[in-house]
Design an enzyme around this catalytic site. Structure first.
Site, PDB file in Angstrom:
ATOM      1  N   CYS A   1       0.835  -1.192   0.000  1.00  0.00           N
ATOM      2  CA  CYS A   1       0.000   0.000   0.000  1.00  0.00           C
ATOM      3  C   CYS A   1       0.874   1.247   0.000  1.00  0.00           C
ATOM      4  CB  CYS A   1      -0.895   0.017   1.241  1.00  0.00           C
ATOM      5  SG  CYS A   1      -1.871  -1.499   1.461  1.00  0.00           S
TER       6      CYS A   1
ATOM      7  N   ARG B   1      -4.691   1.389  -1.015  1.00  0.00           N
ATOM      8  CA  ARG B   1      -4.575  -0.049  -0.763  1.00  0.00           C
ATOM      9  C   ARG B   1      -4.380  -0.870  -2.027  1.00  0.00           C
ATOM     10  NH1 ARG B   1      -8.872  -4.354   1.826  1.00  0.00           N
ATOM     11  NH2 ARG B   1      -7.310  -5.914   2.393  1.00  0.00           N
ATOM     12  N   LEU B   2      -3.440  -1.792  -1.956  1.00  0.00           N
ATOM     13  CA  LEU B   2      -3.300  -2.882  -2.915  1.00  0.00           C
ATOM     14  C   LEU B   2      -3.751  -4.139  -2.185  1.00  0.00           C
ATOM     15  CD1 LEU B   2      -2.244  -4.121  -5.597  1.00  0.00           C
ATOM     16  CD2 LEU B   2      -0.029  -4.389  -4.466  1.00  0.00           C
TER      17      LEU B   2
ATOM     18  N   ASN C   1       1.803  -0.142   5.415  1.00  0.00           N
ATOM     19  CA  ASN C   1       2.275  -0.604   4.111  1.00  0.00           C
ATOM     20  C   ASN C   1       3.190  -1.786   4.359  1.00  0.00           C
ATOM     21  OD1 ASN C   1       3.493  -0.896   1.544  1.00  0.00           O
ATOM     22  ND2 ASN C   1       5.023   0.665   2.023  1.00  0.00           N
ATOM     23  N   GLY C   2       2.814  -2.964   3.915  1.00  0.00           N
ATOM     24  CA  GLY C   2       3.715  -4.084   4.110  1.00  0.00           C
ATOM     25  C   GLY C   2       3.019  -5.425   4.128  1.00  0.00           C
ATOM     26  N   GLU C   3       3.745  -6.405   4.623  1.00  0.00           N
ATOM     27  CA  GLU C   3       3.251  -7.770   4.721  1.00  0.00           C
ATOM     28  C   GLU C   3       3.945  -8.447   5.889  1.00  0.00           C
ATOM     29  OE1 GLU C   3       0.293  -9.789   3.389  1.00  0.00           O
ATOM     30  OE2 GLU C   3       1.108  -8.404   1.885  1.00  0.00           O
TER      31      GLU C   3
ATOM     32  N   ASP D   1      -3.486  -9.118   8.114  1.00  0.00           N
ATOM     33  CA  ASP D   1      -2.303  -8.864   8.938  1.00  0.00           C
ATOM     34  C   ASP D   1      -2.328  -7.447   9.503  1.00  0.00           C
ATOM     35  OD1 ASP D   1      -1.899  -7.784   6.391  1.00  0.00           O
ATOM     36  OD2 ASP D   1       0.266  -8.083   6.434  1.00  0.00           O
TER      37      ASP D   1
ATOM     38  N   GLY E   1      14.913 -12.644  -6.166  1.00  0.00           N
ATOM     39  CA  GLY E   1      16.168 -13.060  -5.536  1.00  0.00           C
ATOM     40  C   GLY E   1      17.052 -11.929  -5.068  1.00  0.00           C
TER      41      GLY E   1
END
Length: 614
Positions: free
Chosen positions: A2, A50-51, A77-79, A102, A378
């Site tokens: 987000c 928001r995403l 904003n995050g995970e 979350d 990666g």
């Protein structure tokens, strides 16, 4: 993922300033294309874009919850990758939840543990929480700094946002730079000093830090640092631990309510993530993993091996995709695409950056977004395991500047005398380099090569890696794609920090221990392939185009760039056969074409952002 923004003012009633907050939110639409939320109270206002990745209905922000006599509001904003672990611990303490998001778990974690909650988080995040009765704002950023967060104090107003453009959307924040900002752009750029927002009086909250702002003032605190100690595990235990940590990190980061894919170059790092992800998909009965690689029209003709790029990626991406049975997508771009992407990439980063290296990633992410919302990459394995050439070359190890910027004279010879007098690029870079060395967590008794290698790892983790993480975040979020970086899991970073260099390079190969940890997961020819970085175009038409654009800028009397460059020197340089000139002025990929492109971006940045220099 987000975009967040906020405004705190103890002296003014800002509850009616929804238009300013909406403008700040609108600047972040690409980060959060799915919905918008605005929340205001007398002395605080939050905005959120928001995403949707998890719990579309239950994760709406700004989110407000009450606990006891206190009420809390969050923008985030995050995970979080340990959401369910935290939820279980909080349920055991008597909390209940209205959603599976979350966001709610993070907010309740703060309600339960206060600032110490950050020590329990595993993920990538930047968030702010307003405590209503206490009238305080608490902000924090993830340990590695994957997610961005900037702030400024303008008079009585404290203003923050995910990106610089959100701050600049507030009328109190001006796009002004002074000596330090000039030094960041012309001397250090496209890298950036941790904590610097380049614009005057604008700052970045440092990774692994939190900020508490109340009526009585503001303080910041570092909640996580690398700890240097003797590594006790033997080789076999270390290999097993690396495999377990990496596998756990990747599997945790596959969780989403939207399609997930991986970036696959055919190199060791992306191949490892793709292989473990593909296996997880099979175990869970999901459809085949989709993998994506990028290349450029004409590279099959124009590619020439060099010290940083020993071979092309395309055949190796195909090899790995067939091995793991993924559905592979080859994305190709041509020179006009890369030229057009320079302005888009500049706007995404808000600062001159890695030019076509940024732009091609933007274009790549834009194509991936047509198929998926989450991608695993990666990024950062080379910083964690010591894969870059400068870890292994005597001249780089003996350098007294950042190893990716050893050739600073290659670009400073093109600067004007006035700029050189104002900035003194070599002195500025050396000062920033020494600051970094002074921070290194030393190990008592460590000397010689081991001491220097520890310094190199610190330089890479705290000065080089942020440049790449900025690039990855801004280019992906500019198209609403969430990119996760499993090698940045703080558990893996802190474990590898103390693994001795002799172990890391076991078998006399860069990242030797990682190759051993991946034995059986990848075929041997992929495991022992020579490292090759993110691909760039080798088409001479790109060089010709950016050179000509710079010459046109120099002929434009209105250009804001011209006071800072030596036009005569650039024009003389441009007369050469530049296809034969090797000028690696930054990192592994920034050469002559990228130098011209960087000048183009500086010019466009100063024009488009109305930058003033004082």
């Amino acid at each position: 993922m987000c975009g967040i923004a906020g405004w705190i003012d103890w002296q003014t009633d800002i509850s009616g300033e929804t238009e300013i907050m909406r403008n700040m939110a609108q600047s972040l639409i690409p980060r959060g294309p799915d919905s918008e939320g605005i929340w205001t109270t007398r002395h605080a206002a939050f905005a959120h874009r928001r995403l949707v990745v998890v719990d579309p209905e239950g994760g709406v922000q700004p989110m407000t919850r009450s606990y006891g006599e206190e009420t809390y509001t969050i923008v985030y904003n995050g995970e979080l990758y340990n959401t369910e672990d935290l939820r279980g611990a909080l349920l055991a303490r008597g909390h209940c939840f209205a959603s599976t998001s979350d966001t709610e778990v993070l907010l309740v974690s703060y309600m339960e543990w206060g600032p110490e909650c950050v020590e329990k988080l595993n993920g990538i995040y930047a968030f702010a929480i307003w405590k209503h009765n206490e009238e305080s704002v608490f902000m924090a950023r993830d340990r590695i700094g994957v997610k961005p967060l900037f702030y400024t104090q303008c008079g009585t107003s404290f203003i923050f946002g995910s990106e610089l453009k959100a701050l600049l959307a507030h009328p109190a924040v001006q796009p002004e730079i002074r000596q330090e900002g000039l030094s960041e752009i012309f001397a250090l750029g496209p890298a950036r000093t941790p904590g610097s927002g380049v614009f005057h009086n604008v700052f970045e909250l440092l990774p692994a830090s939190y900020l508490l702002h109340t009526r009585h003032g503001m303080r910041t605190n570092r909640y996580w640092t690398l700890d240097s100690h003797t590594h006790e595990d033997d080789m076999e235990t270390t290999i097993t631990k690396i495999r377990e940590l990496l596998s756990d990190s990747i599997r945790r980061q596959l969780i989403a309510d939207v399609p997930v894919c991986t970036l696959l170059s055919g190199g060791l790092d992306s191949s490892a993530i793709s292989a473990i992800a593909a296996q997880a998909f099979k175990e869970e009965g999901k459809d085949a993993l989709h993998t994506f690689s990028v290349d450029y029209v004409g590279n099959d003709v124009h590619f020439r091996p060099n010290e940083f790029q020993p071979n092309a990626d395309a055949p190796w991406a195909k090899r790995v995709s067939e091995f793991i049975e993924s559905i592979h997508h080859n994305i190709y771009f041509d020179t006009p695409d890369l030229i057009d992407s320079l302005d888009v990439a500049l706007h995404a980063r808000d600062l001159p950056g890695m030019t076509d290296i940024d732009g091609s990633l933007y274009l790549f992410c834009r194509e991936i977004k047509k198929h998926a919302t989450v991608a695993l990459s990666g990024e950062c394995a080379d910083e964690v395991f010591g894969g870059y050439p400068w870890f292994h070359r005597t001249e780089a190890l003996n350098a007294t500047v950042f190893p990716w910027a050893r050739n600073i004279a290659d670009k400073t010879r093109f600067f004007s005398n006035d700029l050189l007098a104002e900035v003194n690029p070599e002195a500025y870079v050396k000062m920033r380099y020494q600051e970094a060395l002074d921070e290194v967590p030393r190990l008592a008794g460590e000397e010689g090569l081991d001491k220097r290698i520890r310094e190199m790892f610190y330089l890479n983790l705290t000065r080089w890696m942020p440049t790449l993480l900025d690039r990855k975040d801004r280019m992906s979020m500019a198209v609403g794609l969430e990119v996760r970086v499993p090698f940045c899991d703080h558990r893996l970073v802190e474990y590898m920090w103390n693994v001795p260099w002799a172990m890391k390079t076991d078998g006399e190969r860069e990242k030797g221990i990682l190759r051993k940890a991946l034995k059986g997961i990848l075929p041997d020819d992929v495991l022992y392939r020579l490292k090759s970085p993110y691909p760039k175009t080798h088409n001479p038409s790109y060089l010709t185009t950016v050179r000509d654009r710079v010459l046109a800028i120099l002929d434009d009397t209105t250009s804001p760039l011209t006071p800072f460059v030596n036009a005569a020197t650039i024009r003389e340089f441009a007369k050469q056969d530049l296809t034969k000139v090797h000028m690696p002025w930054f990192g592994q990929l920034m050469n002559v074409p990228q130098f011209f492109a960087y000048l183009i971006q500086i010019d466009a940045w100063m024009r488009n952002y109305n930058v003033t220099v004082k």
